[in-house]
Design an enzyme around this catalytic site. Structure first.
Site, PDB file in Angstrom:
ATOM      1  N   LYS A 114       0.811  -1.211   0.000  1.00  0.00           N
ATOM      2  CA  LYS A 114       0.000   0.000   0.000  1.00  0.00           C
ATOM      3  C   LYS A 114       0.851   1.270   0.000  1.00  0.00           C
ATOM      4  O   LYS A 114       2.061   1.251   0.218  1.00  0.00           O
ATOM      5  CB  LYS A 114      -0.961  -0.017   1.190  1.00  0.00           C
ATOM      6  CG  LYS A 114      -2.140  -0.946   0.963  1.00  0.00           C
ATOM      7  CD  LYS A 114      -3.251  -0.720   1.959  1.00  0.00           C
ATOM      8  CE  LYS A 114      -4.522  -1.446   1.531  1.00  0.00           C
ATOM      9  NZ  LYS A 114      -5.605  -1.282   2.517  1.00  0.00           N
ATOM     10  N   ARG A 170      -4.464  -9.824   4.650  1.00  0.00           N
ATOM     11  CA  ARG A 170      -4.859  -9.788   3.234  1.00  0.00           C
ATOM     12  C   ARG A 170      -3.627  -9.414   2.412  1.00  0.00           C
ATOM     13  O   ARG A 170      -3.091  -8.306   2.546  1.00  0.00           O
ATOM     14  CB  ARG A 170      -5.986  -8.774   3.044  1.00  0.00           C
ATOM     15  CG  ARG A 170      -6.526  -8.689   1.626  1.00  0.00           C
ATOM     16  CD  ARG A 170      -7.672  -7.693   1.563  1.00  0.00           C
ATOM     17  NE  ARG A 170      -8.234  -7.605   0.223  1.00  0.00           N
ATOM     18  CZ  ARG A 170      -7.790  -6.778  -0.717  1.00  0.00           C
ATOM     19  NH1 ARG A 170      -6.765  -5.955  -0.460  1.00  0.00           N
ATOM     20  NH2 ARG A 170      -8.349  -6.764  -1.917  1.00  0.00           N
TER      21      ARG A 170
END
Length: 289
Positions: free
Chosen positions: A224, A258
């Site tokens: 991210k 995740r």
């Protein structure tokens, strides 16, 4: 004491870290640029992820960031049939679908999904009703009140973790009140969603505050922007930073991860569990010969 997590046919012990592998059914995903948009590579990705230790497959039909509009009908077209095929091939794997729309949630649950991953923080309150009606799990995420597929702009919090707790605990309790099984509800701090990099770093640093609520915590850290900005690295060079953040999150008690890189994450989680004393070494020869 943290209770077991039950999703689909699986029950996970309180000390068992769980990997959720990302399979994007989108042509424009930020990380793989549509590598699993077509069925064959997507199914191959599922096979690989399961073989590498993923217990959950998270299927998404819309990229998180801005881009071309994807209607609910198109999102369902990308996900529903695929869910059914993954269920046919892998009867015991937990199938999650990353959606904020109740219409899509309804369709994928009918096709065999076990978990609805609501990454946009209850923007469609009917999604929790769908989860309750089908008896499936629900991920309750903090997204800072942002609209789906928008980026945060100069967002501020007096106390970001206090806001995360207020929102996620509220969503979780509402889900249970509607009939979602308590043991199938997770909370997610929502790294990058409605947050700048400093907010996401603080959420990681204070993750134990979420863990201490007793709800199982899911973290979606993989490659991210907060990792990229922390290290000044482009998307394809964020794996090391992601794994470092994963190790910290594991030490602080997160339950579900995740990820894009399943095998590497498995090693990190196993190593942390061994340091914590929850998992014996795979082999023990040193000093014993």
């Amino acid at each position: 004491m943290h209770s077991p997590l039950r999703l689909g046919r699986r029950e996970f012990d309180a000390q068992e870290p769980v990997i959720m592998a990302i399979v994007n059914r989108t042509p424009d995903s930020f990380y793989d640029q549509g590598a699993t948009f077509r069925d064959e590579p997507a199914l191959a990705r599922v096979e690989q992820a399961v073989s590498e230790g993923a217990a959950i497959i998270d299927i998404g039909g819309v990229k998180a960031g801005p881009g071309e509009e994807v209607t609910a009908e198109e999102e369902a077209r990308r996900t529903v049939g695929f869910v059914a095929e993954v269920r046919r091939r892998h009867p015991d794997v937990v199938i999650s679908v990353d959606t904020w729309r109740h219409e899509v949630g309804e369709a994928v649950c009918e096709a065999g999904a076990d978990l609805l991953n609501d990454a946009w923080g209850g923007v469609d309150p009917r999604l929790a009703e769908v989860a309750a009606r089908h008896g499936v799990g629900l991920v309750c995420t903090h997204a800072g009140g942002t609209e789906p597929r928008t980026r945060p702009h100069r967002v501020t919090y007096e106390d970001v973790m206090a806001d995360i707790l207020r929102v996620t605990l509220g969503l979780a309790e509402r889900a249970v009140s509607l009939g979602v099984p308590r043991e199938s509800v997770l909370i997610d701090p929502g790294h990058d969603f409605g947050k700048n990099t400093r907010h996401s770093l603080e959420a990681t640093r204070r993750l134990d505050e979420m863990v201490s609520t007793g709800w199982p915590v899911l973290v979606s850290l993989s490659n991210k922007d907060f990792v990229g900005e922390s290290l000044d690295k482009p998307v394809k060079e964020r794996v090391v930073g992601t794994l470092a953040t994963t190790a910290v999150s594991a030490w602080l008690g997160a339950r579900v991860y995740r990820v894009h890189e399943v095998a590497e994450t498995r090693q990190v989680l196993d190593m942390v569990a061994s340091i914590q004393g929850h998992r014996p070494p795979a082999v023990a020869r040193r000093g014993l010969a």
